[in-house]
Design an enzyme around this catalytic site. Structure first.
Site, PDB file in Angstrom:
ATOM      1  N   LYS A  22      40.379  73.274 -16.563  1.00  0.00           N
ATOM      2  CA  LYS A  22      39.563  74.041 -15.614  1.00  0.00           C
ATOM      3  C   LYS A  22      38.265  74.537 -16.259  1.00  0.00           C
ATOM      4  CE  LYS A  22      39.356  78.730 -13.793  1.00  0.00           C
ATOM      5  NZ  LYS A  22      38.924  79.623 -14.862  1.00  0.00           N
ATOM      6  N   ASN A  23      38.385  75.186 -17.413  1.00  0.00           N
ATOM      7  CA  ASN A  23      37.191  75.829 -17.965  1.00  0.00           C
ATOM      8  C   ASN A  23      36.201  74.840 -18.575  1.00  0.00           C
ATOM      9  OD1 ASN A  23      37.933  78.269 -16.960  1.00  0.00           O
ATOM     10  ND2 ASN A  23      38.800  79.049 -18.871  1.00  0.00           N
ATOM     11  N   CYS A 117      37.546  86.539 -11.586  1.00  0.00           N
ATOM     12  CA  CYS A 117      38.657  87.469 -11.771  1.00  0.00           C
ATOM     13  C   CYS A 117      38.143  88.789 -12.331  1.00  0.00           C
ATOM     14  CB  CYS A 117      39.674  86.873 -12.739  1.00  0.00           C
ATOM     15  SG  CYS A 117      40.607  85.502 -12.038  1.00  0.00           S
ATOM     16  N   ARG A 122      32.258  92.550 -17.101  1.00  0.00           N
ATOM     17  CA  ARG A 122      31.948  91.163 -17.468  1.00  0.00           C
ATOM     18  C   ARG A 122      30.431  90.982 -17.508  1.00  0.00           C
ATOM     19  NH1 ARG A 122      36.205  86.881 -14.972  1.00  0.00           N
ATOM     20  NH2 ARG A 122      35.364  85.702 -16.697  1.00  0.00           N
ATOM     21  N   ASP A 306      43.678  83.928 -22.220  1.00  0.00           N
ATOM     22  CA  ASP A 306      44.126  83.354 -20.945  1.00  0.00           C
ATOM     23  C   ASP A 306      45.618  83.012 -20.950  1.00  0.00           C
ATOM     24  OD1 ASP A 306      41.565  83.688 -20.059  1.00  0.00           O
ATOM     25  OD2 ASP A 306      40.970  81.604 -20.363  1.00  0.00           O
ATOM     26  N   ARG A 398      43.059  78.769  -7.744  1.00  0.00           N
ATOM     27  CA  ARG A 398      41.728  78.586  -8.329  1.00  0.00           C
ATOM     28  C   ARG A 398      41.800  77.738  -9.592  1.00  0.00           C
ATOM     29  NH1 ARG A 398      38.939  83.772 -10.043  1.00  0.00           N
ATOM     30  NH2 ARG A 398      37.762  82.123 -11.002  1.00  0.00           N
TER      31      ARG A 398
HETATM   32  N1  EPU Z   1      30.606  89.416 -23.219  1.00  0.00           N
HETATM   33  C1  EPU Z   1      29.519  90.236 -23.407  1.00  0.00           C
HETATM   34  N2  EPU Z   1      28.291  89.779 -23.018  1.00  0.00           N
HETATM   35  C2  EPU Z   1      28.108  88.551 -22.479  1.00  0.00           C
HETATM   36  C3  EPU Z   1      29.209  87.716 -22.294  1.00  0.00           C
HETATM   37  C4  EPU Z   1      30.462  88.170 -22.677  1.00  0.00           C
HETATM   38  O1  EPU Z   1      29.647  91.356 -23.888  1.00  0.00           O
HETATM   39  O2  EPU Z   1      26.965  88.208 -22.155  1.00  0.00           O
HETATM   40  C5  EPU Z   1      31.938  89.881 -23.637  1.00  0.00           C
HETATM   41  C6  EPU Z   1      32.895  89.973 -22.449  1.00  0.00           C
HETATM   42  O3  EPU Z   1      32.777  91.201 -21.790  1.00  0.00           O
HETATM   43  C7  EPU Z   1      34.242  89.773 -23.130  1.00  0.00           C
HETATM   44  C8  EPU Z   1      33.915  88.825 -24.293  1.00  0.00           C
HETATM   45  O4  EPU Z   1      32.513  88.904 -24.488  1.00  0.00           O
HETATM   46  O5  EPU Z   1      34.695  90.984 -23.640  1.00  0.00           O
HETATM   47  C9  EPU Z   1      34.284  87.375 -24.072  1.00  0.00           C
HETATM   48  O6  EPU Z   1      33.728  86.908 -22.853  1.00  0.00           O
HETATM   49  P1  EPU Z   1      33.327  85.375 -22.620  1.00  0.00           P
HETATM   50  O7  EPU Z   1      31.883  85.315 -22.317  1.00  0.00           O
HETATM   51  O8  EPU Z   1      33.841  84.547 -23.756  1.00  0.00           O
HETATM   52  O9  EPU Z   1      34.134  85.048 -21.285  1.00  0.00           O
HETATM   53  P2  EPU Z   1      33.650  84.145 -20.089  1.00  0.00           P
HETATM   54  O10 EPU Z   1      32.828  83.027 -20.609  1.00  0.00           O
HETATM   55  O11 EPU Z   1      33.108  84.963 -18.987  1.00  0.00           O
HETATM   56  C10 EPU Z   1      35.578  82.418 -20.255  1.00  0.00           C
HETATM   57  C11 EPU Z   1      36.664  81.921 -19.362  1.00  0.00           C
HETATM   58  C12 EPU Z   1      37.740  82.990 -19.200  1.00  0.00           C
HETATM   59  C13 EPU Z   1      38.257  83.400 -20.580  1.00  0.00           C
HETATM   60  C14 EPU Z   1      37.102  83.805 -21.505  1.00  0.00           C
HETATM   61  C15 EPU Z   1      37.539  84.075 -22.934  1.00  0.00           C
HETATM   62  C16 EPU Z   1      35.494  80.432 -17.885  1.00  0.00           C
HETATM   63  C17 EPU Z   1      34.963  80.166 -16.528  1.00  0.00           C
HETATM   64  N3  EPU Z   1      36.106  81.594 -18.066  1.00  0.00           N
HETATM   65  O12 EPU Z   1      35.034  83.550 -19.602  1.00  0.00           O
HETATM   66  O13 EPU Z   1      38.771  82.346 -18.494  1.00  0.00           O
HETATM   67  O14 EPU Z   1      39.134  84.489 -20.460  1.00  0.00           O
HETATM   68  O15 EPU Z   1      36.117  82.755 -21.534  1.00  0.00           O
HETATM   69  O16 EPU Z   1      38.150  82.955 -23.475  1.00  0.00           O
HETATM   70  O17 EPU Z   1      35.398  79.602 -18.778  1.00  0.00           O
HETATM   71  C18 EPU Z   1      40.590  82.181 -17.042  1.00  0.00           C
HETATM   72  O18 EPU Z   1      40.503  80.954 -17.138  1.00  0.00           O
HETATM   73  O19 EPU Z   1      41.564  82.780 -16.525  1.00  0.00           O
HETATM   74  C19 EPU Z   1      39.496  83.002 -17.551  1.00  0.00           C
HETATM   75  C20 EPU Z   1      39.301  84.236 -17.173  1.00  0.00           C
END
Ligand code: EPU
Length: 430
Positions: A22-23, A117, A122, A306, A398
């Site tokens: 998915k990701n 989610c 975020r 995750d 999803r």
């Molecule tokens: N963060 C910041 N600033 C940013 C971006 C992130 O402070 O600009 C912080 C976030 O608040 C969090 C940490 O960095 O505390 C990690 O966030 P990350 O950006 O890695 O998460 P994401 O890219 O929004 C993806 C996956 C999530 C998964 C996370 C961590 C996708 C679409 N989503 O989210 O997947 O939990 O990486 O591995 O790829 C899921 O699949 O259930 C899911 C939520």
């Protein structure tokens, strides 16, 4: 709106084939907008986040042709808009990748703040920081509006203050068609980052170092069409591993990349689960009692956040007291109240959950609060005595392709019923 009805207590036996990740898919599909040609993408998971992204691409002028259940052709030669509509974008977190893709190719993008989610703050400050470093002017409100000064981004060093999957992928996309070289330091290393880089490279990009914490992107003039096959889903495989750990039985989990599974296999083996790697298949068996363990979530190659709710559901059935520390998200324990309805004994203090194992769960009505929380409810319900009704399963749909069908094929008693929306009292899906 669907609900799952699970009659628990049946050990799982048989084979499950893992779908595309998915990701990875939710980044690669927006990245297809950068290709000035036709790209064929294979091993696409059939999940609602993917369907939504196809609608967004279609609206922007890309032509999405479905070849079969898991393969599409995307023709992005005639994109006519860099402003996807609010109602679609709001439903999916990964819509932030549209910013990097559109800004990189067309020098501008206007995208509503993404949904997804809800498990804490975020922010996307690291994405924005990267775009600005490459020469974009970015304004944020209900929309993120980004414009490349001079019409094209210019490569630059980008140091990430936090390890972020989304920011790493988004800045990588933006940099691919920029003038000159970008180096992303303190980059995330998840398998889907490598997959996105491989996709872009197969279309003509020049990205090196994906999978390490330093990624170098030499800008190219254009991306051409090509064919790409998405990697299998680490978290889907991990979820079925926890399912058999909770219920007992034996599963052959097929179409996995063994290296990606090590962080999950190691923890389950510590808990007394037998895991054997056979080429691209894992044999997972649980016959004896589950042992207590501690786990702390971390960016890859650490234990994935995750998988945190699913492993917690297994720990709640283990002998003794286990501890879960959530180090990635600041509010990912909302599912705990739901697990408690099934009889779990869990105390949460900030980012730590202390889990006292119980002998068994008793079926009860529970909610899927988000995608992985929902997966944890399924894992717990499969092991519970009696019947569990899981509502809000739209979250599960999803990210898991045919979860019900795959589980039924290995002996689970799980079915789907349709419930009128108003009975659910549900707001703000996505
Ligand atoms: N963060 C910041 N600033 C940013 C971006 C992130 O402070 O600009 C912080 C976030 O608040 C969090 C940490 O960095 O505390 C990690 O966030 P990350 O950006 O890695 O998460 P994401 O890219 O929004 C993806 C996956 C999530 C998964 C996370 C961590 C996708 C679409 N989503 O989210 O997947 O939990 O990486 O591995 O790829 C899921 O699949 O259930 C899911 C939520």
């Amino acid at each position: 709106m669907n609900q799952y009805i699970v009659n628990g207590g049946h050990p799982l036996f048989g084979e499950i084939t893992i779908s595309g990740a998915k990701n990875a898919a939710v980044a690669i599909i927006p990245a297809a907008l950068m290709v000035d040609g036709v790209c064929r993408i294979e091993n696409i998971p059939q999940i609602s986040d993917v369907t939504l992204l196809f609608s967004i691409l279609d609206e922007l002028g890309a032509h999405v042709r479905v070849l079969n259940q898991h393969a599409v052709e995307i023709d992005s030669r005639h994109i006519h808009s860099t402003k996807p509509s609010l109602d679609l974008v709001r439903k999916i977190r990964a819509s932030y990748y549209l910013i990097g893709a559109l800004l990189g190719r067309f020098g501008e993008a206007s995208v509503a703040m993404p949904g997804g989610c809800n498990f804490g703050v975020r922010p996307i400050d690291q994405h924005v920081k990267g775009f600005k470093a490459l020469g974009a002017e970015v304004s944020e409100g209900n929309f993120v509006h980004a414009v490349a000064k001079g019409g094209r981004l210019v490569g630059a060093p980008v140091y990430m203050d936090v390890v972020s999957v989304g920011a790493t992928m988004n800045v990588m996309m933006a940099a691919v068609l920029a003038e000159g070289t970008t180096v992303i330091e303190n980059a995330a290393k998840e398998p889907h980052i490598v997959d996105l880089a491989n996709f872009l490279n197969s279309m003509g990009a020049d990205i090196k170092g994906a999978g390490t914490d330093s990624i170098k992107i030499r800008g190219v003039e254009r991306l051409n069409g090509g064919t790409y096959c998405i990697i299998p889903d680490q978290i889907e495989a991990g979820t079925y591993m926890t399912a058999v750990a909770a219920t007992g039985g034996q599963l052959l989990i097929k179409n996995i990349i063994p290296k990606h599974m090590e962080c999950i296999s190691a923890k389950l083996m510590e808990m007394g689960v037998y895991v054997e790697e056979i080429d691209d298949t894992l044999l997972v068996r649980r016959s004896g009692p589950l042992k207590r363990a501690n786990v702390k979530t971390q960016p890859y190659p650490g234990f994935p956040t995750d998988m945190q709710p699913q492993i917690a559901a297994v720990m709640a059935l283990a002998e003794g007291t286990s501890m879960v520390t959530e180090a990635v998200w600041n509010n990912r324990f909302r599912y705990v109240d739901e697990l408690k309805r099934l009889g779990a004994k869990i105390q949460v203090d900030g980012r730590v959950a202390v889990i006292e194992g119980v002998d068994h769960f008793e079926g009860a009505p529970v909610q899927a609060c988000d995608l992985r929380a929902g997966a944890a409810m399924v894992v717990a319900a499969l092991a519970a005595h009696g019947t569990t009704e899981i509502s809000h399963v739209v979250y599960i749909e999803r990210g898991y392709e045919d979860l019900v069908g795959k589980l039924r094929a290995v002996g689970a008693d799980i079915s789907v019923i349709d419930v009128p929306d108003e009975e659910m009292g549900m707001e703000n899906i996505g």
